[in-house]
Structures are given as C-alpha cells and as structure tokens.
Design an enzyme around this catalytic site. Structure first.
Site, PDB file in Angstrom:
ATOM      1  N   ASP A   1      32.070  27.429  21.151  1.00 27.53           N
ATOM      2  CA  ASP A   1      32.213  27.970  19.908  1.00 27.53           C
ATOM      3  C   ASP A   1      32.333  26.661  18.890  1.00 27.53           C
ATOM      4  OD1 ASP A   1      32.553  29.752  17.806  1.00 27.53           O
ATOM      5  OD2 ASP A   1      34.316  30.141  18.284  1.00 27.53           O
ATOM      6  N   HIS A   9      23.198  24.655  16.324  1.00 22.74           N
ATOM      7  CA  HIS A   9      22.929  25.359  17.614  1.00 22.74           C
ATOM      8  C   HIS A   9      22.150  24.374  18.605  1.00 22.74           C
ATOM      9  CE1 HIS A   9      24.733  28.738  16.547  1.00 22.74           C
ATOM     10  NE2 HIS A   9      24.046  29.301  15.460  1.00 22.74           N
ATOM     11  N   LEU A  48      25.083  23.141  41.568  1.00 22.81           N
ATOM     12  CA  LEU A  48      25.889  24.034  40.696  1.00 22.81           C
ATOM     13  C   LEU A  48      25.180  25.495  40.176  1.00 22.81           C
ATOM     14  CD1 LEU A  48      28.538  23.773  38.679  1.00 22.81           C
ATOM     15  CD2 LEU A  48      26.776  22.918  36.778  1.00 22.81           C
TER      16      LEU A  48
HETATM   17  C1  IPE Z   1      31.795  34.079  21.044  1.00 21.10           C
HETATM   18  O1  IPE Z   1      31.714  33.075  19.659  1.00 21.10           O
HETATM   19  C2  IPE Z   1      30.512  34.316  21.602  1.00 21.10           C
HETATM   20  C3  IPE Z   1      29.902  33.010  21.865  1.00 21.10           C
HETATM   21  C4  IPE Z   1      30.155  31.804  22.342  1.00 21.10           C
HETATM   22  C5  IPE Z   1      28.474  33.065  22.345  1.00 21.10           C
HETATM   23  P1  IPE Z   1      31.782  33.825  18.379  1.00 21.10           P
HETATM   24  O2  IPE Z   1      31.966  32.975  17.454  1.00 21.10           O
HETATM   25  O3  IPE Z   1      30.684  34.935  18.333  1.00 21.10           O
HETATM   26  O4  IPE Z   1      33.292  34.655  18.452  1.00 21.10           O
HETATM   27  P2  IPE Z   1      33.979  35.406  17.322  1.00 21.10           P
HETATM   28  O5  IPE Z   1      33.303  36.633  16.968  1.00 21.10           O
HETATM   29  O6  IPE Z   1      34.234  34.491  16.237  1.00 21.10           O
HETATM   30  O7  IPE Z   1      35.370  35.978  18.132  1.00 21.10           O
HETATM   31  C1  IPE Z   2      29.020  29.310  18.833  1.00 20.17           C
HETATM   32  O1  IPE Z   2      28.979  28.618  17.434  1.00 20.17           O
HETATM   33  C2  IPE Z   2      27.674  29.623  19.349  1.00 20.17           C
HETATM   34  C3  IPE Z   2      27.314  30.994  19.217  1.00 20.17           C
HETATM   35  C4  IPE Z   2      28.088  32.013  19.100  1.00 20.17           C
HETATM   36  C5  IPE Z   2      25.962  31.223  19.656  1.00 20.17           C
HETATM   37  P1  IPE Z   2      29.155  29.649  16.375  1.00 20.17           P
HETATM   38  O2  IPE Z   2      27.949  29.977  15.613  1.00 20.17           O
HETATM   39  O3  IPE Z   2      29.952  30.832  16.739  1.00 20.17           O
HETATM   40  O4  IPE Z   2      30.070  28.631  15.298  1.00 20.17           O
HETATM   41  P2  IPE Z   2      31.069  28.968  14.432  1.00 20.17           P
HETATM   42  O5  IPE Z   2      32.078  29.688  15.168  1.00 20.17           O
HETATM   43  O6  IPE Z   2      30.253  29.751  13.241  1.00 20.17           O
HETATM   44  O7  IPE Z   2      31.543  27.498  13.932  1.00 20.17           O
HETATM   45 MG    MG Z   3      32.176  31.166  16.499  1.00 20.72          MG
END
Ligand code: IPE
Ligand code: IPE
Ligand code: MG
Length: 236
Positions: A14, A31, A126
């Site tokens: 995240d 990303h 892995l």
């Molecule tokens: C959780 O991250 C899903 C992934 C890392 C793919 P999000 O950023 O979507 O989670 P929430 O919604 O903030 O909890």
């Molecule tokens: C995690 O990073 C990747 C996915 C959920 C695909 P985020 O896109 O959720 O990043 P934040 O939470 O907005 O910083």
């Molecule tokens: Mg996120």
C-alpha cells in the site's frame, strides 16, 4: 539468516498513490514504481528461507477506483511480462499462482495469467501467489457455494470441518500465513486472507510500498524472529 523464519509471508503493498503525490507524479507512476519494488522484493525473498509470498495487488474493492486507474492497474500483468518471465525462466525460478476471481478480468489477462501459471508450474523456487481481484468475503462466498453444492449431492453437514473449508479456499494448498506485512502506515487488513492469517504475526510500517526495500524486509523478518508464537498454548 533468522533462526525463526516465516514460511509464508503476505504483503499488502500500500501507498503507491501517496508515494506519487509526495513526488509530484501521477498515481499511475506510483503503480509503476510499486511494480518495480515487487520484482526487487521477489529477488530479496528468494535469498531467504521463505517458501511462499502472497501479494495483494488488486482487491475486489479496488474496482471502485476511477476507470482510468483500474485500466492502468489491469495493464500491469502485460507491462511486466518480461520481468515475470525472467523470474520464472529457470526450473529453480519462481512458481506463479493466482488467487481471486478470474471471471471479471479481460480475456487477455485471463489467458496471460493462465500462461504464467502453466509455464512456471514445475518450478521449485519461491511460490508467488498473486492476489488479483481477491477479497476474503468473496472467497468465503465461493467456499460456501462449493460446499452447499456438495451438501445438495448428499454430503452430511456434520462432515464439514476446517480441513474441508480450507480445501475450497482460492489459496489451497498453500500453508497458513506466518507474517503479514502492510506498508504505508495503515493498520487494517482490508479483506485480505482473513482465514489464512488467523494466527499471522502482523507487521506495519509507515514506508510507502515503492520505498520498501531489502533493509525494510529484514526489519520485518527481525520483528518476526522476536515473536513467540503460542497458538493458544502456554510458553514452553
Ligand atoms: C488494499 O489497499 C488492496 C491492495 C493493496 C491491493 P487499498 O489501498 O485498496 O486499501 P484500503 O481501501 O485503503 O483499505
Ligand atoms: C496500493 O497503493 C496499490 C493498490 C491498491 C493497487 P494505493 O494505490 O492504494 O496507494 P494509496 O493508498 O492511494 O497511497
Ligand atoms: Mg491504498
């Protein structure tokens, strides 16, 4: 190497969006950087005694994001084709498996995923479990539907036990999660592997996923090594 090392690590990667914002870049760049970190992390994990890593790359809830972002995330399996093929090239390379619904992915992504799974099936390295369109609540619906069908065909409900439920999980036959890591400072599980992580040690770090590196991984492994896992028993 740690004496007390996890067999199965789950990662909620995240913070890509916040990393991008902090660098004045579009979320999509976050990303891309996140995907590069993934490759580095797989290489780092290959040097440890970890056997399985589960990566939360797209949740069942992530479809709620703007279409352009969803489309971009869905282009990543193809964009990183070379990297995935390189990592799974040798027989000692990674074995790629996917957990989640496949029915909502594009046909192109479905066949790409099938090809990654098939071509790496015999690899002994892995196991990389890519959780794509994965959500635990959805997984529970799937498990319940499978078992309900079997009950309709004559299975005695009294015969339903933990092992039977596990045999229907998307992640079957992977072992339970030992260590769950979430980056970016959020302290929640966001519908990820809730059964599988029932006894996992939880590690949260403020580092955004694109900045997560081998040093950060070692901190998480040191944290794990310091835990005493009692599983309900009293210490030895
Ligand atoms: C959780 O991250 C899903 C992934 C890392 C793919 P999000 O950023 O979507 O989670 P929430 O919604 O903030 O909890
Ligand atoms: C995690 O990073 C990747 C996915 C959920 C695909 P985020 O896109 O959720 O990043 P934040 O939470 O907005 O910083
Ligand atoms: Mg996120």
């Amino acid at each position: 190497m740690q004496t007390n090392a996890p067999t199965h690590i789950a990662m909620i990667l995240d913070g890509n969006g916040r990393w991008a914002k902090a660098h004045n870049k579009p979320r999509t760049q976050g990303h891309v950087e996140g995907a590069k970190t993934l490759k580095k992390m797989i290489k780092a994990l290959e040097k440890t005694s970890c056997n399985v890593v589960s990566l939360y790359v797209f949740s069942t809830e992530n479809w709620r994001r703007p279409k352009a972002e969803v489309d971009f995330l869905m282009s990543l399996p193809k964009r990183f084709k070379k990297d995935i093929e390189e990592l799974s090239d040798a027989s000692t390379g990674i074995r790629v498996v996917f957990s989640g619904r496949k029915d909502r992915l594009s046909e192109a992504n479905q066949s790409l995923i099938d090809s990654y799974e098939t071509s790496s099936r015999a690899n002994t390295g892995l196991i990389v479990n890519v959780c794509l369109d994965y959500g635990f609540k959805d997984e529970m619906v799937h498990v319940t539907q499978q078992i309900a069908k079997n009950v309709k065909d004559g299975l005695d409900p009294a015969a339903i036990d933990e092992a039977m439920i596990e045999s229907h999980l998307y992640t079957h036959p992977l072992p339970p999660v030992d260590l769950l890591i979430r980056t970016s400072g959020e302290k929640r599980l966001s519908n990820f592997l809730l059964w599988q992580s029932a006894y996992a040690e939880l590690y949260f770090t403020d580092v955004y996923w694109p900045d997560f590196d081998e040093t950060e991984l070692m901190k998480a492994l040191d944290f794990y090594a310091s835990r005493e896992r009692r599983f309900g028993k009293v210490d030895a």
